[in-house]
Design a protein around this motif. Structure first.
Motif, PDB file in Angstrom:
ATOM      1  N   LEU A 117       0.838  -1.201   0.000  1.00 28.45           N
ATOM      2  CA  LEU A 117       0.000   0.000   0.000  1.00 28.45           C
ATOM      3  C   LEU A 117       0.876   1.256   0.000  1.00 28.45           C
ATOM      4  O   LEU A 117       0.597   2.222  -0.720  1.00 28.45           O
ATOM      5  N   ILE A 118       1.922   1.242   0.793  1.00 26.65           N
ATOM      6  CA  ILE A 118       2.831   2.388   0.864  1.00 26.65           C
ATOM      7  C   ILE A 118       3.528   2.604  -0.473  1.00 26.65           C
ATOM      8  O   ILE A 118       3.680   3.743  -0.941  1.00 26.65           O
ATOM      9  N   ILE A 119       3.951   1.511  -1.118  1.00 21.06           N
ATOM     10  CA  ILE A 119       4.634   1.617  -2.415  1.00 21.06           C
ATOM     11  C   ILE A 119       3.712   2.251  -3.460  1.00 21.06           C
ATOM     12  O   ILE A 119       4.107   3.179  -4.180  1.00 21.06           O
ATOM     13  N   PHE A 120       2.467   1.769  -3.532  1.00 23.06           N
ATOM     14  CA  PHE A 120       1.520   2.323  -4.495  1.00 23.06           C
ATOM     15  C   PHE A 120       1.208   3.793  -4.196  1.00 23.06           C
ATOM     16  O   PHE A 120       1.074   4.603  -5.118  1.00 23.06           O
ATOM     17  N   SER A 121       1.102   4.116  -2.916  1.00 25.29           N
ATOM     18  CA  SER A 121       0.835   5.506  -2.530  1.00 25.29           C
ATOM     19  C   SER A 121       1.990   6.412  -2.926  1.00 25.29           C
ATOM     20  O   SER A 121       1.784   7.512  -3.460  1.00 25.29           O
TER      21      SER A 121
END
Length: 205
Positions: free
Chosen positions: A106-110
């Motif tokens: 989720l952090i990577i996509f954000s």
């Protein structure tokens, strides 16, 4: 052949434009030297190239100086804001190397999403400021709105702007070629090519 080589012919117009872009590129680089003026210098460069493609030229020197002075405060504020948010993104990427939690994906996509938004703003907001008069917030929001509503014109702008940067990583030879072109013509040529696309987009507004 006479018509081709005379003062009103295509060859003379091409040569004149070529020299103007070299001069504009040199002015852009000189006014970027303090680093914090890169935003104002970029806006001034686009102000000149947007007038070039609309045949509303007022001279490279006068056009650049007037636009630089007129948009200095707003463009510099936007540039500093982009620097600040860029540093925050970089710190987040560095923190990601140490993170080992359950929300890594989720952090990577954000981060990728906000990086793309940051990239869009960095490329699109200064031409917008060169063409329209708005507040800083309105300029940044409207630049993104224009990008979203005009994807087929925005994609070539991104290619023209990012493509040369990506090429320099392919080989040392390309790096030297890109460096040489950037010193004499690269930045103003990219702005000039982009300005044809921006002209078509901005005419709608």
């Amino acid at each position: 052949m006479k018509h081709f080589l005379n003062m009103e012919g295509p060859f003379y117009r091409f040569l004149t434009r070529f020299v103007e872009l070299i001069v504009l590129n040199c002015m852009f680089l000189i006014f970027c030297v303090p680093i914090f003026t890169i935003g104002a210098s970029t806006t001034a460069m686009y102000s000149v190239t947007l007038k070039m493609v609309r045949n509303e030229e007022s001279g490279v020197y006068n056009g650049f100086f007037q636009a630089f002075k007129k948009n200095f405060k707003q463009s510099t504020s936007i540039w500093i804001l982009l620097w600040f948010t860029g540093i925050i993104l970089l710190l987040n990427y560095l923190y990601l190397q140490l993170y080992d939690g359950d929300f890594t994906l989720l952090i990577i996509f954000s981060l990728l999403f906000f990086t793309f938004i940051h990239l869009l703003l960095t490329i699109l907001v200064f031409p917008y400021v060169a063409r329209f008069e708005n507040t800083i917030r309105e300029s940044m929001v409207n630049a993104l709105k224009i990008a979203v509503t005009n994807p087929f014109q925005t994609i070539p702008v991104l290619i023209f702007s990012i493509g040369p940067v990506l090429l320099i990583f392919l080989s040392p030879h390309l790096f030297l070629v890109a460096l040489y072109l950037s010193i004499f013509l690269g930045f103003s040529l990219v702005a000039y090519l982009n300005s044809f696309l921006f002209r078509n987009i901005y005419e709608k507004y």
